[in-house]
Design a protein around this motif. Structure first.
Motif, PDB file in Angstrom:
ATOM      1  N   LEU A  82       0.833  -1.198   0.000  1.00  0.00           N
ATOM      2  CA  LEU A  82       0.000   0.000   0.000  1.00  0.00           C
ATOM      3  C   LEU A  82       0.868   1.249   0.000  1.00  0.00           C
ATOM      4  N   LYS A  86       1.114   4.129  -2.744  1.00  0.00           N
ATOM      5  CA  LYS A  86       0.809   5.506  -2.334  1.00  0.00           C
ATOM      6  C   LYS A  86       1.949   6.439  -2.737  1.00  0.00           C
ATOM      7  N   THR A  98      -4.603  -7.280  -5.437  1.00  0.00           N
ATOM      8  CA  THR A  98      -5.023  -7.128  -4.041  1.00  0.00           C
ATOM      9  C   THR A  98      -5.747  -8.352  -3.484  1.00  0.00           C
ATOM     10  N   PHE A 102      -6.309  -5.051   1.583  1.00  0.00           N
ATOM     11  CA  PHE A 102      -6.491  -3.743   0.943  1.00  0.00           C
ATOM     12  C   PHE A 102      -7.441  -2.877   1.784  1.00  0.00           C
ATOM     13  N   VAL A 114      -2.758   5.663   4.722  1.00  0.00           N
ATOM     14  CA  VAL A 114      -3.173   5.248   3.385  1.00  0.00           C
ATOM     15  C   VAL A 114      -4.685   5.362   3.273  1.00  0.00           C
ATOM     16  N   ILE A 116      -7.368   4.212   0.712  1.00  0.00           N
ATOM     17  CA  ILE A 116      -7.454   3.424  -0.508  1.00  0.00           C
ATOM     18  C   ILE A 116      -8.438   4.037  -1.500  1.00  0.00           C
TER      19      ILE A 116
END
Lengths: 323, 503
Positions: A82, A86, A98, A102, A114, A116
């Protein structure tokens, strides 16, 4: 120096084979360098298997003019991947394969920062249902038997699953809550190890994905008791779902490809077309059937809505678990 | 004998032109991938997996298994010539392989490694062919407590490894265990010991990073300091006659280690959680314990090369067993092979052995052929590897440094790991100056990630009762033997101290 030369020749040969024919996208965006195909789990797991399957279909049909470079970044229950996405320096060439960490990992590890929902939806290749399995020697044949048995054992019934606060433990926690079961949960580092210890009767039940338990089901060692899917599964038509039992709960592992935040619309469109072809291929359709994956076709807007629903659901499930 | 006819069919299949050509190619590629520090069979198999889409499944798995085989042979090469274990399975090979190379006997070490690997592989093949189904059910009876007991035994066989300075050895083991604990904790599902909040530590610290740092950088700095760059260790002349006499010597002085390694390697290898690395380490430890001249170990004993090399080959065949009979990976490499089977349209699991006889026996047949091919190709390349050692150290040293960096990067494609390699290298140099043994730290980082979760899973199973390690029929005896072995050096030490006090 022959040593390194040889090695590099071998590696170079493999890349050449991978890149030889140029894909047939006459116009529009095309990748300019090899595509970072990050896998959210370690080598050999379910996500890894799927990533390499997809890569093999892409290469066999020359769908991209630059190769996909699969790299396992499973550290920190997917946190590593992740962060990699990012902070991707080249979002147009950075993809992620994924699973449900996730959703769960950013919730469990808020310090990562993070979100998503900033990521770029590419395609949902299918969703992987969960099934409750016991060993045939346990004598348990129905879910009702299972509930009785677990209650009789009063906290001594042992189940194994992958990790803590991840898919398996979420499913088991929901089931325990709904039926007031006391289960001793042993976390493992992968679905294969879980299935092995059920086969060896080290643990008494699992909620493996069908692909992980299929071999032992076909040999007659594992008995499926309950599916956590929306409807009965084609591969196990006699196995009831938790929904039929009156609990509004289903749970799937998402097998999706996601782009880095900030990926350009052109690049995203290109990848959607490439993986759309993979999805439609005979190979992938065969895989969906043989591994009991369910299709879940969504466009970009639907995927975004799906993500925000999933994040909410997981937030709720995880907070119920910790209570 | 049904098995014999199946095997004969399998060998014939492996000898078909395309399959035979793929075996030769696979073994050669594997040999060089294995010889490259940092890269191992996992990388080779993963990189080449998609290509196998172009050939039938039988040929594909034969090719990948040949790479696996070749890499097991190749791991010894960098252990001996560069002093860097090419893969975790070849750590123990450095203990005696490197000293032999420094004495100018690199060729003896390499020939011993090749022959021991061949014997180990062959013994495992025969056991595999005859007893596969029985052994599969044995593998299943090893749950977390049994695996932990085995890891305890592996540590126990190595207590004496660091020499007499027990506190420093213990320090080194603890250092390795702490480094192994960095990253993510599967049991609690929480990150831990993420040093300085650097995200790279989320992944944990891999064996490769520590081994390349310690052996590739640290050892090299130390050698430069000790010799001021004037290393005149090797002046090997490679002739056919010389190699023949090396082979003879290898057989005379390495048969014991080979025997021990072949058997232990196989039985540890078939256990899904354990694999080739613990197998080779335990074989080294046991061979040393059973030797009449244990003081030779660590100073260039051919037995010390033979034991781990026989074991890692034997174990790699062994780890195919749970893969083929149960559909469970015995090692990271077999996990990728299993993924391959799914790609090729097969269903791994207990039915595979019965339903796909041609596939399974073609693969088993190819083990025999790959093993012979790997021996021949490896022996043919030994002069080349020994020649590398004849390069002036002023060229070899930067070369090792570059190889270390490339290998370290190729494995994970992460700059974070490269910085760690450099830091570990410098730290290892200073620890070495203060006489801290580093091998125990490397062992701990290999075995720790297996030992820790199995310990905690066992205690969860028993609700915290440590008796689970004693009252299970398989775990019990192993734990007791391990504890005796751990206490032994302590008792010897006390007795010696008492004797000294009397004098």
């Amino acid at each position: 120096m022959k040593l390194t030369k040889r090695l590099f020749l071998a590696l170079a040969a493999s890349t050449t084979i991978a890149t030889l024919p140029i894909a047939a996208f006459a116009d529009g965006w095309q990748p300019k360098r090899p595509i970072d195909f990050t896998i959210m789990a370690g080598a050999g797991g379910g996500a890894d298997q799927i990533a390499r399957f997809i890569q093999s279909v892409v290469e066999a049909n020359d769908l991209t003019n630059r190769p996909l470079i699969p790299t396992n970044r499973g550290g920190g229950s997917g946190a590593e991947s992740l962060l990699h996405l990012k902070d991707a320096r080249d979002p147009d060439h950075t993809l992620l394969v994924t699973l449900n960490s996730f959703y769960t990992t950013p919730i469990r590890q808020e310090a990562l920062g993070v979100d998503i929902e900033t990521f770029t939806p590419i395609i949902m290749m299918g969703v992987d249902p969960f099934v409750l399995w016991v060993h045939k020697d346990s004598g348990i044949t129905t879910f009702e038997d299972f509930v009785t048995k677990v209650k009789e054992m009063d906290g001594e019934f042992v189940m194994g699953g992958t990790g803590t606060g991840q898919e398996d433990s979420i499913v088991i926690a929901y089931m325990s809550g709904a039926y007031d079961l006391k289960i001793k949960y042993i976390p493992y580092d992968g679905g294969g190890a879980v299935a092995k210890d059920l086969a060896g009767k080290q643990i008494m039940a699992t909620v493996n994905n069908p692909s992980e338990a299929k071999g032992f089901y076909e040999s007659g060692d594992f008995v499926p008791l309950l599916a956590f899917s929306d409807e009965r599964m084609d591969a196990y038509p006699d196995v009831p779902t938790l929904k039929e039992k009156g609990h509004d709960f289903s749970y799937y592992n998402q097998r999706a490809i996601v782009g880095a935040p900030g990926m350009s619309d052109e690049a995203a469109a290109y990848y959607r077309e490439v993986f759309g072809k993979v999805y439609d291929s005979e190979k992938w359709q065969g895989y969906l059937v043989s591994e009991s994956l369910s299709p879940l076709i969504m466009d970009e807007a639907e995927t975004r809505a799906y993500w925000s629903r999933q994040v909410q659901n997981h937030r709720q499930l995880l907070s119920e678990m910790s209570n | 004998m049904e098995v014999i006819s199946f095997l004969a069919d399998g060998i014939l299949l492996a000898l078909e032109p395309i399959n035979f050509a793929l075996i030769i190619l696979g073994v050669t590629v594997g040999l060089f991938i294995g010889a490259m520090p940092g890269l191992g069979s996992v990388n080779g198999v993963a990189i080449l997996l998609p290509i196998t889409f172009l050939v039938p499944p039988n040929s594909a798995i034969i090719f990948l298994a040949a790479i696996y085989y070749g890499a097991m042979y190749g791991g010894a090469i960098s252990s001996v010539t560069l002093g860097i274990p090419g893969a975790s399975t070849a750590v123990a090979t450095t203990f005696d392989g490197r000293p032999l190379a420094l004495q100018g006997r690199a060729s003896l070490a390499l020939v011993t490694a090749a022959l021991a690997s061949f014997v180990g592989g062959t013994v495992a093949n025969v056991l595999f062919t005859l007893f596969a189904p029985v052994l599969a059910s044995t593998a299943l009876s090893f749950g977390p407590p049994e695996i932990f007991a085995l890891m305890l035994l592996a540590f126990a066989t190595f207590v004496g490894l660091g020499g007499d300075d027990i506190p420093k050895t213990v320090f080194s083991i603890c250092l390795g265990l702490v480094l192994a604990a960095v990253g993510f904790d599967t049991i609690s599902g929480e990150p831990r010991l993420v040093l300085f909040e650097i995200d790279g530590f989320m992944r944990g610290i891999g064996f490769i990073v520590l081994a390349i740092g310690v052996y590739g950088i640290g050892e090299m700095l130390w050698t430069i300091e000790q010799t001021r760059g004037e290393v005149t260790t090797t002046n090997p002349k490679m002739t056919a006659k010389g190699m023949a006499s090396d082979a003879k010597e290898a057989m005379q002085r390495g048969w014991k280690g080979t025997t021990i390694g072949s058997l232990i390697g196989f039985f540890v290898g078939i256990l899904p959680a354990a694999g080739a690395t613990p197998g080779s380490l335990m074989s080294y430890g046991v061979a040393k314990m059973m030797s009449k001249t244990p003081e030779d170990y660590g100073n260039g004993s051919p037995d010390g090369v033979a034991a781990p090399e026989a074991a890692n080959n034997s174990a790699s065949t062994g780890s195919m067993l749970p893969m083929l009979t149960l559909g469970i990976p015995g090692s990271p490499t077999t996990a990728i092979l299993l993924g391959g089977m799914v790609i090729w349209g097969l269903t791994p699991g207990p039915r595979l052995f019965l339903d796909e006889t041609e596939f399974v026996w073609g693969l088993i047949g190819s083990f025999y052929i790959s093993n012979i091919a790997a021996l021949v190709i490896n022996l043919a390349f030994i002069p080349l590897f020994v020649w590398m050692l004849r390069m002036p150290f002023t060229i070899l040293a930067p070369l090792i440094f570059v190889l270390s960096i490339i290998g370290g990067f190729a494995a994970s494609r992460s700059m974070h790991d490269l910085w760690l390699i450099v830091i570990f290298g410098i730290a290892a140099f200073f620890l070495r100056k203060f006489d801290y043994p580093l091998a125990p730290a490397v062992l701990a980082i290999v075995l720790g990630p297996i030992a820790e979760p199995t310990l905690r899973q066992s205690l969860l199973l028993s609700s915290g009762d440590p008796m689970i390690f004693f009252n299970r029929p398989i775990a019990g005896p192993i734990t007791i033997v391990a504890i005796i072995l751990i206490l032994l050096p302590g008792l010897k030490f006390l007795r010696r101290k008492r004797a000294m006090a009397k004098n």
